[in-house]
Design a protein around this motif. Structure first.
Motif, PDB file in Angstrom:
ATOM      1  N   PRO A   1      -4.293  -4.901 -17.586  1.00  0.00           N
ATOM      2  CA  PRO A   1      -4.340  -4.815 -19.051  1.00  0.00           C
ATOM      3  C   PRO A   1      -3.216  -3.930 -19.599  1.00  0.00           C
ATOM      4  CG  PRO A   1      -6.104  -3.522 -18.037  1.00  0.00           C
ATOM      5  CD  PRO A   1      -5.463  -4.303 -16.949  1.00  0.00           C
ATOM      6  N   ALA A   2      -2.893  -4.149 -20.880  1.00  0.00           N
ATOM      7  CA  ALA A   2      -1.748  -3.452 -21.478  1.00  0.00           C
ATOM      8  C   ALA A   2      -2.002  -1.962 -21.720  1.00  0.00           C
ATOM      9  CB  ALA A   2      -1.380  -4.131 -22.798  1.00  0.00           C
ATOM     10  N   GLY A   3      -3.194  -1.607 -22.194  1.00  0.00           N
ATOM     11  CA  GLY A   3      -3.440  -0.202 -22.558  1.00  0.00           C
ATOM     12  C   GLY A   3      -3.960   0.596 -21.388  1.00  0.00           C
ATOM     13  N   CYS A   4      -5.116   1.250 -21.591  1.00  0.00           N
ATOM     14  CA  CYS A   4      -5.728   2.037 -20.517  1.00  0.00           C
ATOM     15  C   CYS A   4      -6.380   1.104 -19.502  1.00  0.00           C
ATOM     16  CB  CYS A   4      -6.775   2.976 -21.112  1.00  0.00           C
ATOM     17  SG  CYS A   4      -7.779   3.776 -19.845  1.00  0.00           S
ATOM     18  N   ILE A   5      -6.146   1.379 -18.242  1.00  0.00           N
ATOM     19  CA  ILE A   5      -6.643   0.530 -17.157  1.00  0.00           C
ATOM     20  C   ILE A   5      -8.189   0.525 -17.103  1.00  0.00           C
ATOM     21  CG2 ILE A   5      -6.509   2.375 -15.396  1.00  0.00           C
ATOM     22  CD1 ILE A   5      -5.192  -1.031 -14.628  1.00  0.00           C
ATOM     23  N   TYR A   6      -8.815   1.587 -17.630  1.00  0.00           N
ATOM     24  CA  TYR A   6     -10.274   1.723 -17.559  1.00  0.00           C
ATOM     25  C   TYR A   6     -10.977   1.250 -18.840  1.00  0.00           C
ATOM     26  CZ  TYR A   6     -14.799   3.916 -16.481  1.00  0.00           C
ATOM     27  OH  TYR A   6     -16.125   4.140 -16.222  1.00  0.00           O
ATOM     28  N   ALA A   7     -10.199   0.869 -19.863  1.00  0.00           N
ATOM     29  CA  ALA A   7     -10.780   0.604 -21.188  1.00  0.00           C
ATOM     30  C   ALA A   7     -11.943  -0.392 -21.162  1.00  0.00           C
ATOM     31  CB  ALA A   7      -9.697   0.128 -22.150  1.00  0.00           C
ATOM     32  N   SER A   8     -11.840  -1.454 -20.340  1.00  0.00           N
ATOM     33  CA  SER A   8     -12.877  -2.497 -20.381  1.00  0.00           C
ATOM     34  C   SER A   8     -14.230  -1.986 -19.869  1.00  0.00           C
ATOM     35  CB  SER A   8     -12.436  -3.720 -19.581  1.00  0.00           C
ATOM     36  OG  SER A   8     -12.373  -3.387 -18.205  1.00  0.00           O
ATOM     37  N   ARG A   9     -14.247  -0.859 -19.149  1.00  0.00           N
ATOM     38  CA  ARG A   9     -15.528  -0.332 -18.645  1.00  0.00           C
ATOM     39  C   ARG A   9     -15.905   0.987 -19.300  1.00  0.00           C
ATOM     40  NH1 ARG A   9     -15.038  -0.750 -12.149  1.00  0.00           N
ATOM     41  NH2 ARG A   9     -17.292  -0.568 -12.094  1.00  0.00           N
ATOM     42  N   CYS A  10     -15.031   1.478 -20.162  1.00  0.00           N
ATOM     43  CA  CYS A  10     -15.221   2.838 -20.683  1.00  0.00           C
ATOM     44  C   CYS A  10     -16.252   2.854 -21.804  1.00  0.00           C
ATOM     45  CB  CYS A  10     -13.892   3.370 -21.194  1.00  0.00           C
ATOM     46  SG  CYS A  10     -13.975   5.095 -21.700  1.00  0.00           S
ATOM     47  N   GLU A  11     -17.060   3.917 -21.832  1.00  0.00           N
ATOM     48  CA  GLU A  11     -18.087   4.039 -22.870  1.00  0.00           C
ATOM     49  C   GLU A  11     -17.560   4.705 -24.132  1.00  0.00           C
ATOM     50  OE1 GLU A  11     -21.148   6.257 -20.917  1.00  0.00           O
ATOM     51  OE2 GLU A  11     -22.276   4.428 -20.423  1.00  0.00           O
ATOM     52  N   ARG A  12     -16.384   5.293 -24.049  1.00  0.00           N
ATOM     53  CA  ARG A  12     -15.892   6.033 -25.221  1.00  0.00           C
ATOM     54  C   ARG A  12     -14.503   5.594 -25.633  1.00  0.00           C
ATOM     55  NH1 ARG A  12     -15.624  11.667 -23.765  1.00  0.00           N
ATOM     56  NH2 ARG A  12     -17.392  12.468 -22.680  1.00  0.00           N
ATOM     57  N   THR A  13     -14.292   4.280 -25.796  1.00  0.00           N
ATOM     58  CA  THR A  13     -12.940   3.832 -26.163  1.00  0.00           C
ATOM     59  C   THR A  13     -12.596   4.199 -27.607  1.00  0.00           C
ATOM     60  OG1 THR A  13     -13.948   1.684 -26.499  1.00  0.00           O
ATOM     61  CG2 THR A  13     -12.566   1.929 -24.546  1.00  0.00           C
ATOM     62  N   LEU A  14     -11.319   4.459 -27.832  1.00  0.00           N
ATOM     63  CA  LEU A  14     -10.771   4.746 -29.154  1.00  0.00           C
ATOM     64  C   LEU A  14      -9.816   3.606 -29.511  1.00  0.00           C
ATOM     65  CD1 LEU A  14      -9.853   8.446 -28.329  1.00  0.00           C
ATOM     66  CD2 LEU A  14     -11.872   7.673 -29.603  1.00  0.00           C
ATOM     67  N   ALA A  15      -9.294   3.636 -30.743  1.00  0.00           N
ATOM     68  CA  ALA A  15      -8.426   2.536 -31.186  1.00  0.00           C
ATOM     69  C   ALA A  15      -7.260   2.244 -30.226  1.00  0.00           C
ATOM     70  CB  ALA A  15      -7.920   2.823 -32.597  1.00  0.00           C
ATOM     71  N   PRO A  16      -6.490   3.241 -29.763  1.00  0.00           N
ATOM     72  CA  PRO A  16      -5.301   2.893 -28.952  1.00  0.00           C
ATOM     73  C   PRO A  16      -5.600   2.457 -27.519  1.00  0.00           C
ATOM     74  CG  PRO A  16      -5.420   5.282 -29.340  1.00  0.00           C
ATOM     75  CD  PRO A  16      -6.606   4.676 -30.003  1.00  0.00           C
ATOM     76  N   CYS A  17      -6.854   2.642 -27.056  1.00  0.00           N
ATOM     77  CA  CYS A  17      -7.133   2.443 -25.629  1.00  0.00           C
ATOM     78  C   CYS A  17      -6.787   1.049 -25.116  1.00  0.00           C
ATOM     79  CB  CYS A  17      -8.587   2.762 -25.324  1.00  0.00           C
ATOM     80  SG  CYS A  17      -8.995   4.487 -25.666  1.00  0.00           S
ATOM     81  N   HIS A  18      -6.932   0.046 -25.981  1.00  0.00           N
ATOM     82  CA  HIS A  18      -6.729  -1.327 -25.500  1.00  0.00           C
ATOM     83  C   HIS A  18      -5.274  -1.783 -25.496  1.00  0.00           C
ATOM     84  CE1 HIS A  18     -10.925  -2.216 -24.841  1.00  0.00           C
ATOM     85  NE2 HIS A  18     -11.183  -1.536 -25.957  1.00  0.00           N
ATOM     86  N   ASN A  19      -4.389  -1.043 -26.176  1.00  0.00           N
ATOM     87  CA  ASN A  19      -2.997  -1.514 -26.144  1.00  0.00           C
ATOM     88  C   ASN A  19      -1.939  -0.437 -25.923  1.00  0.00           C
ATOM     89  OD1 ASN A  19      -3.100  -0.418 -28.743  1.00  0.00           O
ATOM     90  ND2 ASN A  19      -3.722  -2.411 -29.584  1.00  0.00           N
ATOM     91  N   VAL A  20      -2.323   0.840 -25.854  1.00  0.00           N
ATOM     92  CA  VAL A  20      -1.327   1.893 -25.615  1.00  0.00           C
ATOM     93  C   VAL A  20      -1.662   2.600 -24.297  1.00  0.00           C
ATOM     94  CG1 VAL A  20      -0.253   4.017 -26.504  1.00  0.00           C
ATOM     95  CG2 VAL A  20      -1.108   2.270 -28.106  1.00  0.00           C
ATOM     96  N   VAL A  21      -0.667   2.726 -23.416  1.00  0.00           N
ATOM     97  CA  VAL A  21      -0.878   3.424 -22.143  1.00  0.00           C
ATOM     98  C   VAL A  21      -1.215   4.893 -22.436  1.00  0.00           C
ATOM     99  CG1 VAL A  21       0.259   4.200 -20.013  1.00  0.00           C
ATOM    100  CG2 VAL A  21       0.684   1.900 -20.903  1.00  0.00           C
ATOM    101  N   PRO A  22      -2.316   5.407 -21.878  1.00  0.00           N
ATOM    102  CA  PRO A  22      -2.709   6.786 -22.198  1.00  0.00           C
ATOM    103  C   PRO A  22      -1.704   7.814 -21.682  1.00  0.00           C
ATOM    104  CG  PRO A  22      -4.310   5.747 -20.709  1.00  0.00           C
ATOM    105  CD  PRO A  22      -3.225   4.760 -20.939  1.00  0.00           C
ATOM    106  N   PRO A  23      -1.590   8.946 -22.394  1.00  0.00           N
ATOM    107  CA  PRO A  23      -0.674   9.985 -21.936  1.00  0.00           C
ATOM    108  C   PRO A  23      -1.259  10.724 -20.736  1.00  0.00           C
ATOM    109  CG  PRO A  23      -1.905  10.759 -23.831  1.00  0.00           C
ATOM    110  CD  PRO A  23      -2.316   9.328 -23.600  1.00  0.00           C
TER     111      PRO A  23
END
Ligand SMILES: Nc1ncnc2c1ncn2[C@@H]1O[C@H](COP(=O)(O)OP(=O)(O)OP(=O)(O)O)[C@@H](O)[C@H]1O
Ligand SMILES: [Mg+2]
Length: 321
Positions: free
Chosen positions: A282-304
């Motif tokens: 996935p484009a953003g955070c690798i864990y986003a699809s299973r994460c319980e606390r996603t924020l707006a950027p999680c699905h398309n921005v690589v986390p710092p």
């Protein structure tokens, strides 16, 4: 020779007929002489890929990018000859399957003599004496007789010990044990843990232990890297990881640790969902699809890579340094 190890921006992909498997992505880790480092994560997260890359033993379909510096030498861009020299004497990998450490048609003793080919200063009798001492050291009694055995004549636990002895006989600066306990029953597991803990006291190189048992990691290691789907999502000293975990994946992994449940449960708790497809991460955070606390950027921005202390880092949009 003992040296520090630093992998930076390390990525490995496997080329397959069905596309590239991005098994390791932008991994940064470091280790210093005397330290015991734990690598933890679910099955398929890239733990073996990471340690195989560090030991320069990746299969032919692997492509590696980034750098691995050991004692200041870049292992990724080393020529084949120098890499072989370094691998033989400096970095030893006890693989996940202890059967692969030995040739089935040669006795354990003959093979352990060969493992000391770098010791030009010793004759065969001296090498044999060293083997007997090392086998005793790893808890194999009747070492003289065991040296005359073939690999299949040893139990799984004994083969695992013999593989650790083989690795130690090469006098490595970096000893890596990939899942040293998975092939073993609980009693054997406790004994191997005990052995590694003792070695830790005597040995001034780096020991790296791969496991999906958090309990093993907590007891043995100074520092831990938590891997998810090919990335290091959190890393830090053992106390920080076990008592102040910040990444939602580390927290979920801790919440599922069977050791936390005093009674045997019918089914162990697991993290809902599955690993993402590593051929098309996935484009953003690798864990986003299973994460319980996603924020707006999680699905398309690589986390710092958020620095929480000198040694504690987490890769997450929801974590503040
Ligand atoms: N030679 C290979 N060719 C193609 N894909 C591979 C190869 N080796 C491993 N993989 C894939 O790379 C990913 C990471 O595998 P790896 O063995 O490093 O994980 P692991 O964390 O060690 O898992 P486990 O806990 O089950 O040992 C997986 O998707 C795996 O299928
Ligand atoms: Mg593995």
């Amino acid at each position: 020779m003992t040296g520090s190890l630093a992998a930076s921006d390390l990525s490995v992909r496997y080329e397959t007929p069905h596309g590239n498997v991005h098994a390791l992505r932008h991994v940064d880790i470091e280790a210093h002489p005397g330290e015991v480092i734990g690598i933890v994560g679910e099955s398929g997260c890239g733990k073996s890929t990471l340690v195989t890359a560090l030991a320069n033993l990746l299969p032919a379909n692997a492509r590696i990018e980034g750098s691995i510096a050991y004692d200041g030498v870049d292992l990724v861009n080393l020529d084949a000859h120098r890499r072989r020299l370094l691998r033989g004497d400096e970095i030893a990998l006890v693989s996940q399957d202890p059967m692969t450490a030995f040739n089935p048609v040669l006795t354990i003793g003959d093979q352990l003599v060969d493992f000391q080919h770098h010791r030009k200063d010793l004759d065969r009798a001296q090498k044999k004496a060293r083997i007997a001492a090392m086998l005793t050291r790893v808890g194999i009694s009747d070492a003289e007789r065991r040296m005359r055995s073939y690999p299949h004549e040893l139990s799984g636990g004994m083969r695992q010990r013999a593989a650790i002895a083989a690795a130690l006989l090469t006098d490595p600066g970096l000893l890596i044990a990939d899942e040293p306990t998975t092939a073993l029953d609980v009693t054997m597991e406790a004994q191997i843990i005990h052995l590694l803990r003792e070695l830790r006291r005597e040995y001034n190189g780096i020991i790296m232990v791969v496991s999906h048992h958090l309990g093993v990691i907590a007891e043995l290691c100074d520092r831990v890297y938590v891997m998810y789907a090919g990335e290091v999502v959190e890393g830090g000293e053992v106390d920080a990881i076990f008592h102040d975990a910040r990444h939602p994946y580390t927290r979920a992994l801790l919440a599922c640790d069977p050791a936390r449940f005093p009674e045997r449960l019918e089914r162990l708790p697991t993290i809902p969902g599955t690993l993402p497809n590593l051929t098309d991460p996935p484009a953003g955070c690798i864990y986003a699809s299973r994460c319980e606390r996603t924020l707006a950027p999680c699905h398309n921005v690589v986390p710092p890579r958020v620095k929480l202390s000198a040694s504690h880092i987490a890769r997450c949009h929801g974590v503040r340094g």
